[in-house]
Design a protein around this motif. Structure first.
Motif, short mmCIF file in Angstrom:
data_model
loop_
_atom_site.label_atom_id
_atom_site.label_comp_id
_atom_site.label_asym_id
_atom_site.label_seq_id
_atom_site.Cartn_x
_atom_site.Cartn_y
_atom_site.Cartn_z
N ASP A 144 0.82 -1.21 0.00
CA ASP A 144 0.00 0.00 0.00
C ASP A 144 0.86 1.26 0.00
O ASP A 144 0.50 2.26 -0.61
CB ASP A 144 -0.92 0.02 1.22
CG ASP A 144 -2.01 -1.03 1.13
OD1 ASP A 144 -2.26 -1.54 0.02
OD2 ASP A 144 -2.61 -1.35 2.17
N ASP A 147 1.76 1.85 -3.47
CA ASP A 147 0.54 2.15 -4.21
C ASP A 147 0.15 3.61 -3.99
O ASP A 147 -0.19 4.32 -4.94
CB ASP A 147 -0.57 1.21 -3.78
CG ASP A 147 -1.79 1.31 -4.68
OD1 ASP A 147 -1.61 1.30 -5.92
OD2 ASP A 147 -2.91 1.42 -4.14
N ARG A 152 3.78 1.87 -10.07
CA ARG A 152 2.97 0.91 -10.82
C ARG A 152 3.78 -0.26 -11.35
O ARG A 152 3.23 -1.17 -11.92
CB ARG A 152 2.28 1.61 -12.01
CG ARG A 152 1.27 2.62 -11.57
CD ARG A 152 0.09 1.92 -10.91
NE ARG A 152 -0.84 2.88 -10.36
CZ ARG A 152 -1.18 2.95 -9.09
NH1 ARG A 152 -0.69 2.11 -8.22
NH2 ARG A 152 -2.02 3.86 -8.67
#
Length: 154
Positions: A144, A147, A152
């Motif tokens: 996370d 993210d 990506r």
């Protein structure tokens, strides 16, 4: 004066880490108590951060060992990689599990295109060998934290 090995380039460091990981797929390179508990038909390598590229390199070395063995008429057996991996190494890797691997999109694409190529090779006796098996699955998890930062690839 203490032992100070000569510095290695980044590429040499990565190749060394890959070879060290590949040694773990060789029963002859592990102590007997560990060797006896490993399911040699289900060897997966994993890596976090810079361990990700190392695992990819190990998988690529295993693929090259199998291709060399096939070309020399030894079937799908393993072999020696640049003299640094024991001859007993099977090089059998069933897949990779990567967590936040330090790989760029370019490295990912370059690795995948090199390992997805499927072509027949000529053996030492001159006969045509079957195309190599498809590469093992690679699962990559991005946390996370990455993210949220918009990462990506990895």
């Amino acid at each position: 004066r203490g032992f100070l090995p000569p510095p290695l380039s980044r590429q040499q460091q990565l190749a060394r880490r890959g070879k060290e990981l590949l040694l773990g797929t060789s029963p002859s390179s592990l102590p007997p108590d560990i060797r006896s508990i490993v399911d040699w038909d289900a060897v997966f390598l994993g890596g976090h951060s810079y361990g990700g590229p190392s695992a990819l390199v190990a998988l690529d070395l295993a693929r090259k060992m199998r291709a060399r063995a096939r070309a020399n008429g030894a079937g799908d057996a393993g072999g020696d990689v640049d003299g640094d991996v024991s001859r007993g190494s099977s090089g059998v890797i069933r897949g990779l599990i990567l967590h936040d691997p330090a790989v760029s999109r370019e490295m990912s694409e370059r690795y995948m295109s090199a390992n997805m190529a499927s072509s027949s090779t000529t053996t030492a006796s001159g006969s045509l060998s079957p195309p190599p098996k498809p590469p093992p699955p690679i699962v990559s998890f991005t946390s996370d934290e990455y993210d949220r930062a918009g990462v990506r690839c990895g």
